[in-house]
Scaffold this active site. Structure first.
Site, PDB file in Angstrom:
ATOM      1  N   GLU A  11       0.817  -1.210   0.000  1.00 26.54           N
ATOM      2  CA  GLU A  11       0.000   0.000   0.000  1.00 26.54           C
ATOM      3  C   GLU A  11       0.860   1.274   0.000  1.00 26.54           C
ATOM      4  O   GLU A  11       0.847   2.061   0.949  1.00 26.54           O
ATOM      5  CB  GLU A  11      -0.973  -0.032   1.178  1.00 26.54           C
ATOM      6  N   GLU A  18      -4.355  -9.087  -1.199  1.00 27.81           N
ATOM      7  CA  GLU A  18      -4.889  -8.863   0.152  1.00 27.81           C
ATOM      8  C   GLU A  18      -6.374  -8.569   0.123  1.00 27.81           C
ATOM      9  O   GLU A  18      -6.857  -7.787  -0.691  1.00 27.81           O
ATOM     10  CB  GLU A  18      -4.158  -7.704   0.855  1.00 27.81           C
TER      11      GLU A  18
END
Length: 342
Positions: free
Chosen positions: A141, A247
């Site tokens: 991220e 994810e």
């Protein structure tokens, strides 16, 4: 959990008596779901990484559990891949593991080169302990590290920064150490698909970076803001690079969060996302936390960030629960003497 239960859980996930997962992600150093903030070299200005070392989280927990998973999988190798949340604080602009911070200076500089070497040392250390990795993502991220006061482990990269880091520092360092693109799978992005296809175009549009990248990693958060046609665009623009969902989790969406044992909508949301991804060029799909405890942890960040998982363990009672996210079945309680139903 007892060694017996630990092995049973790994069997549930990876053996032919379970759901036979063929891939698993682990973190490179700490994440929000660690019990503390740490990296592998928390000694300021250690440019030669002489103080670099694995920690108890690796040697006591992570590596032994990965070996058990590989054992119960028998002759079916598990594709392990890693994702870093943050480099050492002293390599970052904010000198913190959390918050808005990027690598100091620019591609080709001493901080960027040192961080690339930091990653190589992680791969080498795991190999010395008998664990080989199939691949890694450049950064978990990356856009969270561009946000002010982001509350947990992160390090910021724009697409342009990731391109330059991969081309100038990380890719060459990996190749020199024996993890070149012919045998090791580096994935870019590792964030939400609303950043596609632009992120992939920036990184993979550069031949120097593209030669080190094998795929594009994506998370499922915020999928309502961007449809799966983003994957079609990535595939059309870069057909020689795979897309991998790396994810997903449930629980974080709810204001009144709980581990939500037996919630079928959680299982259904997984099924829906998997089917939709696989029909839009996504090669595989990975969960976030495979196992959490009865409080949705352990976690260092604090209450309000807890989540659910396919398996929830109760160490105090020596039992665990399979949620509908694990597979389409009733929630079961597993004890030392065998299963009883809840």
């Amino acid at each position: 959990m007892s060694p017996k239960i630990q092995r049973q859980i790994m069997s549930d996930f990876f053996s032919d008596k379970g759901i036979e997962l063929s891939m698993a992600r682990t973190t490179i150093a700490g994440s929000d779901f660690s019990t503390r903030q740490y990296t592998y070299d928390d000694h300021d200005w250690d440019w030669d990484l002489k103080q670099w070392s694995l920690v108890e989280e690796d040697t006591k927990y992570r590596i032994p559990q990965m070996k058990i998973a590989s054992e119960v999988a028998k002759h079916k190798p598990i594709k392990y891949f890693g994702s870093p949340w943050s480099g050492p604080a002293w390599l970052k602009t904010n000198h913190k593991i959390t918050g808005k911070g990027q690598l100091l200076e620019k591609a080709g500089s001493k901080p960027w080169e040192t961080y690339a070497n930091y990653i190589v040392k992680w791969l080498s250390a795991y190999k010395e302990h008998g664990v080989e990795f199939w691949g890694m993502t450049v950064q978990n991220e990356p856009m969270t590290g561009m946000q002010e006061n982001f509350p947990w482990n992160t390090m910021g990269f724009t697409a342009e920064m990731e391109r330059d880091f991969l081309k100038t520092d990380l890719g060459p360092a990996l190749e020199r150490a024996g993890w070149g693109p012919d045998k090791f799978n580096v994935m870019i992005l590792d964030h939400n698909r609303d950043l596609l296809p632009q992120w992939a175009d920036v990184v993979l549009g550069d031949s120097g970076a593209a030669k080190y990248a094998k795929g594009v990693a994506v998370h499922w958060y915020g999928n309502g803001a961007a449809g799966p046609e983003r994957y079609d665009q990535v595939h059309n623009n870069h057909p020689n690079h795979f897309i991998l969902a790396t994810e997903a989790c449930n629980g974080w969406q709810d204001a009144d969060w709980s581990i939500s044992l037996g919630r079928w909508d959680f299982g259904e949301s997984y099924a829906h996302d998997i089917i939709r991804d696989l029909t839009h060029w996504v090669s595989g799909w990975n969960d976030w936390n495979a196992v959490l405890d009865m409080t949705g942890g352990p976690i260092w960040v604090g209450k309000g960030h807890y989540e659910s998982a396919p398996i929830i363990v109760d160490p105090a009672k020596g039992e665990y629960f399979k949620n509908p996210m694990f597979f389409g079945n009733r929630v079961k309680r597993f004890k030392e003497g065998g299963p009883s139903f809840a």
